[in-house]
Scaffold this motif. Sequence first.
Motif, mmCIF file in Angstrom:
data_model
loop_
_atom_site.group_PDB
_atom_site.id
_atom_site.type_symbol
_atom_site.label_atom_id
_atom_site.label_comp_id
_atom_site.label_asym_id
_atom_site.label_seq_id
_atom_site.Cartn_x
_atom_site.Cartn_y
_atom_site.Cartn_z
ATOM 1 N N ARG A 130 0.811 -1.218 0.000
ATOM 2 C CA ARG A 130 0.000 0.000 0.000
ATOM 3 C C ARG A 130 0.845 1.268 0.000
ATOM 4 N N ASP A 131 2.080 1.225 0.563
ATOM 5 C CA ASP A 131 2.891 2.449 0.653
ATOM 6 C C ASP A 131 3.753 2.690 -0.573
ATOM 7 N N THR A 132 3.800 1.738 -1.519
ATOM 8 C CA THR A 132 4.616 1.921 -2.727
ATOM 9 C C THR A 132 3.817 1.799 -4.021
ATOM 10 N N VAL A 133 2.687 1.114 -3.973
ATOM 11 C CA VAL A 133 1.915 0.809 -5.190
ATOM 12 C C VAL A 133 0.604 1.586 -5.189
ATOM 13 N N VAL A 134 0.282 2.171 -6.338
ATOM 14 C CA VAL A 134 -1.016 2.800 -6.548
ATOM 15 C C VAL A 134 -1.702 2.068 -7.700
ATOM 16 N N ILE A 135 -2.805 1.416 -7.398
ATOM 17 C CA ILE A 135 -3.602 0.769 -8.441
ATOM 18 C C ILE A 135 -4.670 1.755 -8.898
ATOM 19 N N ILE A 136 -4.788 1.902 -10.202
ATOM 20 C CA ILE A 136 -5.798 2.791 -10.785
ATOM 21 C C ILE A 136 -6.640 1.975 -11.757
ATOM 22 N N GLY A 137 -7.918 1.892 -11.477
ATOM 23 C CA GLY A 137 -8.818 1.252 -12.419
ATOM 24 C C GLY A 137 -9.165 2.228 -13.528
ATOM 25 N N VAL A 138 -8.971 1.816 -14.762
ATOM 26 C CA VAL A 138 -9.389 2.636 -15.907
ATOM 27 C C VAL A 138 -10.636 1.970 -16.476
ATOM 28 N N HIS A 139 -11.796 2.558 -16.191
ATOM 29 C CA HIS A 139 -13.030 1.915 -16.621
ATOM 30 C C HIS A 139 -13.279 2.205 -18.093
ATOM 31 N N SER A 140 -13.283 1.138 -18.900
ATOM 32 C CA SER A 140 -13.353 1.236 -20.358
ATOM 33 C C SER A 140 -14.568 0.454 -20.829
ATOM 34 N N PRO A 141 -15.696 1.103 -21.133
ATOM 35 C CA PRO A 141 -16.967 0.400 -21.313
ATOM 36 C C PRO A 141 -17.061 -0.402 -22.598
ATOM 37 N N LYS A 142 -17.795 -1.506 -22.507
ATOM 38 C CA LYS A 142 -18.188 -2.266 -23.701
ATOM 39 C C LYS A 142 -19.616 -1.894 -24.093
ATOM 40 N N PHE A 143 -20.539 -1.961 -23.126
ATOM 41 C CA PHE A 143 -21.944 -1.682 -23.396
ATOM 42 C C PHE A 143 -22.244 -0.190 -23.236
ATOM 43 N N VAL A 144 -23.298 0.258 -23.902
ATOM 44 C CA VAL A 144 -23.720 1.660 -23.815
ATOM 45 C C VAL A 144 -23.996 2.039 -22.362
ATOM 46 N N HIS A 145 -24.676 1.180 -21.643
ATOM 47 C CA HIS A 145 -25.003 1.473 -20.236
ATOM 48 C C HIS A 145 -23.746 1.708 -19.413
ATOM 49 N N GLU A 146 -22.676 1.014 -19.743
ATOM 50 C CA GLU A 146 -21.446 1.137 -18.955
ATOM 51 C C GLU A 146 -20.735 2.474 -19.169
#
Length: 617
Positions: A71-87
């Motif tokens: 936790r003190d060295t790594v930053v996870i970033i989710g990049v939300h990349s949609p498939k469906f229109v709703h997403e």
Amino acid sequence: MSDTSPAPTPRRARVRAPELIGEGGWLNTGDKQYTLADLRGRIVILDFWTFCCINCLHVLDELRELEESHRDTVVIIGVHSPKFVHEAEHQAVVDAVERYGVEHPVLDDPQLATWKQYAVRAWPTLVVIDPEGYVVAQHAGEGHAHAIARLVEELEAEHEAKGTLRRGDGPYVPPEPEPTALRFPGKALRLPSGTFLVSDTTRHQLVELAEDAETVLRRIGSGERGFADGPAAEAAFSEPQGLALLEDGSVVVADTVNHALRRLDPATGEVTTSAGTGRQWWQGSPTSGPAREIDLSSPWDVAVFGGKVWIAMAGVHQLWTWDPVGGTVAVAAGTTNEGLVDGPAAEAWFAQPSGLAATADRLWLADSETSALRWVDLDGHVHTAVGTGLFDFGHRDGAAAQALLQHPLGVTALPDGSVAVSDTYNHALRRYDPATGEVTTLATDLREPSDAVLAGDDIVVVESARHRLTRLRLPEEAVRVESVAHRTRRAATEVAPGRLRLDVIFQAPSGQKLDLRYGPSTRLLVSSTPPELLLKGEGPDTDLSRDLELNPAVTEGVLHVSAMAASCDDDPANEYPACHVHQQDWGVPVRLAEGGADRLPLVLAGMDEEAGEAGEV
């Protein structure tokens, strides 16, 4: 005098990481917007995901341990990349981040801007960026947490020595919890008493509601994510979903993220485990045997059909069965390949089956990633009622051959022989009548309906994103809506007609080597939609490179590529090294055009020297 200095760190390709951009902005950061410069000095892991994708949900769970231990060295970033229109709807992404317990920053990228900058081709894809802002690895698919953890340790040591590692708290800011009785409920079951049992998925509990479908009578489960049997207050679940009533009055529960089937005694509240080990099934693992000894993979729903409990095994695109009397599990249908193929059970393809409903002669299923309603007959043959494939979806009523759904998660058998479909991403309840072959709309303005159960003349719908059950009167006639059709948001890759070189790039992760003890350790399966797109090159083989021939008469289609490679830890001192299977399925939309690419590279695992090349397409 011997040289005892440590071996030099292998040189990695130096590819500057593109900036992170997304019109939807940032989530889980307390409204702060970030750039890569703000994260300099930290090891950044980009997780390209979309919330419809079961493999993406698997990766979220794989990353939890890495996230906590570094936790003190790594930053996870989710990049939300949609498939469906709703997403692509921002509120839907906000809901998904809470629903699945995402405890790191998320960039909402509805136009796939960052996806394109990083030349991503598959959900999920993980990209590792070092503390100086360079891409050092890229992995498509799931099952890479072990390799990434080793890479993180190497990067920590390397940049600690260089003085370029910055430790400290990350940018994650948790959202304020909402005080609702249910939180993203998944499935519901009407008990013989007339009450409703609901899987309160995000709170890791089962909740019994009174006949009014609102009043909470009791909660089963501690409310903390975990895997523990015992009385109601001590038992633990992890994102439970499907529920089915057994002949003895007990309830079987699809405990999705625990990869297990649990059994609830409604009279006592006691919870026990009936199937699964708590570990996720991987290619090469047993697929039948004593239920408590066989790994499962994200069971999403359950239904009793033909004397057995059928399991919608969303994680491996199959249907399994559990025999409560014999205490065994087995694969019932599906090959693990993702797609829409009918026929005998052993040859059928599914795509994330997520909802089941049984009648006397049919097992209905909502096949969510193909936006399809399908069924299995008593002979085990698989049929499709509505739906055409992975990339076509929308909201269209009418003849089943032309009708469209959008990522349905639930199906309910109705008294007249028709079925209601919880058409999740269309926020609608739909009806399919086998007698007429017609699809109609029963109700709209529902919020991500994920299941429905009958209650007399009413149907009670699980409105997952409104955190409630909603009672509707079954209408005599359905309401028609304006037709809308969509294809996946991913842009097609322009390729030249004729010869196309397919290269699946695999490099064993650091500290591993290809497992060649029992012959070739790789496998490649290629097909296409429509089948006429491929004149040459379809089928299985062990080589990860292949020459395809594309039909000039077919202007566009989808190449379906499934690749697998096995590697083992490369440690001569370890007599029994751990081995790992790397697998990824791609559906690559292509458009044939003169001057298009004559080579299609896809990254399975490891990037290093291939990094620049992989980004060219």
